[in-house]
Write a protein that holds these residues in place. Structure first.
Motif, short mmCIF file in Angstrom:
data_model
loop_
_atom_site.label_atom_id
_atom_site.label_comp_id
_atom_site.label_asym_id
_atom_site.label_seq_id
_atom_site.Cartn_x
_atom_site.Cartn_y
_atom_site.Cartn_z
N ILE A 107 -24.92 44.40 1.26
CA ILE A 107 -24.80 44.61 2.71
C ILE A 107 -25.07 43.27 3.40
CG2 ILE A 107 -27.23 45.34 2.90
CD1 ILE A 107 -26.24 47.35 5.07
N ASP A 108 -24.33 42.98 4.47
CA ASP A 108 -24.56 41.75 5.22
C ASP A 108 -25.89 41.83 5.96
OD1 ASP A 108 -22.21 40.76 4.36
OD2 ASP A 108 -21.15 40.88 6.27
N ALA A 109 -26.46 40.67 6.24
CA ALA A 109 -27.78 40.65 6.88
C ALA A 109 -27.69 40.74 8.40
CB ALA A 109 -28.51 39.36 6.49
N ASP A 110 -26.48 40.62 8.94
CA ASP A 110 -26.36 40.42 10.39
C ASP A 110 -26.29 41.71 11.20
OD1 ASP A 110 -23.94 41.26 9.58
OD2 ASP A 110 -22.83 39.49 10.19
N LEU A 111 -26.62 42.85 10.58
CA LEU A 111 -26.64 44.15 11.26
C LEU A 111 -25.26 44.66 11.63
CD1 LEU A 111 -29.64 43.47 13.69
CD2 LEU A 111 -29.72 44.91 11.65
N GLN A 112 -24.20 44.00 11.14
CA GLN A 112 -22.85 44.48 11.48
C GLN A 112 -22.48 45.70 10.63
OE1 GLN A 112 -20.64 40.33 11.72
NE2 GLN A 112 -19.79 41.76 13.19
N ASP A 113 -23.06 45.79 9.44
CA ASP A 113 -22.81 46.95 8.59
C ASP A 113 -23.89 48.01 8.84
OD1 ASP A 113 -20.76 45.48 7.38
OD2 ASP A 113 -22.15 44.64 5.90
MG MG Z 1 -20.90 39.33 10.03
#
Ligand code: MG
Ligand code: UDP
Length: 337
Positions: A107-113
């Motif tokens: 999972i990406d870290a940027d809270l987009q997922d």
């Molecule tokens: Mg992103």
């Protein structure tokens, strides 16, 4: 070490991160909420245990220190920190190498997922797939990202015949067998479904909700076009010719050499039979060029064959420090916990 390490790990969550300090507390909070859900636990027969492997890809903000302080209260968190920025692909392969769970999630870290989608994706895997990839059906990104991404997905779909919509979604769930087998280089994380499919794994796609980036900025600029193109070529090469480079170079070499040979023969016959001078004929150069090129392509193919039969590939990253790894995990990274 703490007793928690003796629990069986059902799920390893891997989070590649590069300067995502602002997002981390919320991300970790959401992950714990999503993984703590009762419904999530019912998906596993044995007591459910998870680990969250944060792979710090050479962040220059203080992501690392922040994670260190979070680990004090959250024993499921682990940190692998790179010497410098090696890229998302390297971060993912370090995570795959460390993962001990039967299932692996990225999972990406940027809270987009959305971490709450993990549960549905695991269900889908349990229906009989090896890899379930998220599909950002309604992507919350600027046009400068969504348009190139549409193009990328269409081209990849056309060339590979794999019918998924979103190859490069950060949110994916794997059976551990897949992550053990994947060998990633360059920026190949974009082509994980292609490589997995090529190895014979069953792949499915599940629409997941997507959010706009809340903190920080995207880590991918326009350089992504070119590295994407080259990685596309290497993925094509890997999936078709890696184990038989001679089929690629040898064929090109043969064609080139043969054309050069015909041209040279023609000039030679002209000289012998019609006594035309050999000099003063531009086509002579083409003949020579094609002959040499042919030999070179052919030998490249041979070298490739030799490499592909004898290569054992090393890792493409260097680790600075690790925190809270199990003894087994620490051993792989050559570092004591
Ligand atoms: Mg992103
Ligand atoms: N990332 C990384 N190393 C890099 C670039 C990105 O670990 O060199 C991480 C980043 O921190 C994020 C994820 O990969 O967690 C996806 O990156 P980003 O959100 O910038 O990509 P986008 O969503 O814009 O395609």
């Amino acid at each position: 070490m703490s007793i928690i390490h003796f629990h069986l790990i059902s799920l390893s969550v891997i989070v590649p991160l590069f300067n995502e300090r602002e997002s981390l507390p919320e991300l970790v909070g959401q992950l714990y909420a999503a993984l703590g859900e009762n419904e999530m636990r019912t998906l596993f027969p044995a007591p459910f245990g998870f680990e969250i492997i944060l792979v710090d890809d050479g962040s220059t903000d203080d992501s690392c220190a922040l994670i260190g302080s979070m680990i004090a209260e959250r024993p499921e968190l682990r940190l692998i920190s790179f010497q410098r920025n090696f890229g998302k692909t390297a971060a993912l392969s370090a995570g795959f190498m460390a993962a001990t769970g039967d299932y692996v999630c990225t999972i990406d870290a940027d809270l987009q997922d959305d971490p709450f989608a993990i549960k549905e994706m695991i269900k889908k895997v349990q229906e009989g797939y090896d890899l379930v990839s998220g599909w950002k059906q309604q992507r919350k990104d600027p046009l400068s990202k969504t348009i190139p991404s549409k193009l990328f997905n269409t081209v990849t779909r056309l060339f590979t015949g794999i019918t998924i919509h979103d190859f490069n979604c950060g949110l994916k769930v794997y059976r551990k067998e897949v992550t053990r087998r994947l060998e990633l280089h360059g920026d190949m994380h974009r082509y994980i479904p292609v490589l997995a499919k090529w190895m014979g794994f069953r792949i499915a796609e599940l629409p997941v909700s997507h959010r706009a980036r809340k903190f920080g900025t995207t880590k991918y600029g326009s350089s992504r076009f070119f590295s994407g193109l080259f990685d596309f070529l290497s993925v094509l090469f890997i999936t078709r010719y890696l184990r038989r480079p001679m089929h690629f170079f040898g064929m090109a070499g043969l064609i080139s050499f043969f054309s050069g040979f015909i041209i040279s023969l023609y000039i030679t016959l002209d000289k012998i039979l019609l006594n035309k001078p050999v000099s003063n004929r531009p086509i002579l150069f083409l003949g020579i060029l094609l002959l040499i090129l042919g030999v070179q392509l052919f030998s490249t193919g041979l070298l490739g064959e030799m490499l592909s039969t004898s290569s054992s590939r090393g890792s493409s990253f260097a680790v600075r420090e690790t925190l809270n790894l199990t003894a087994g995990q620490a051993k792989k990274f050559g570092a004591a916990d």
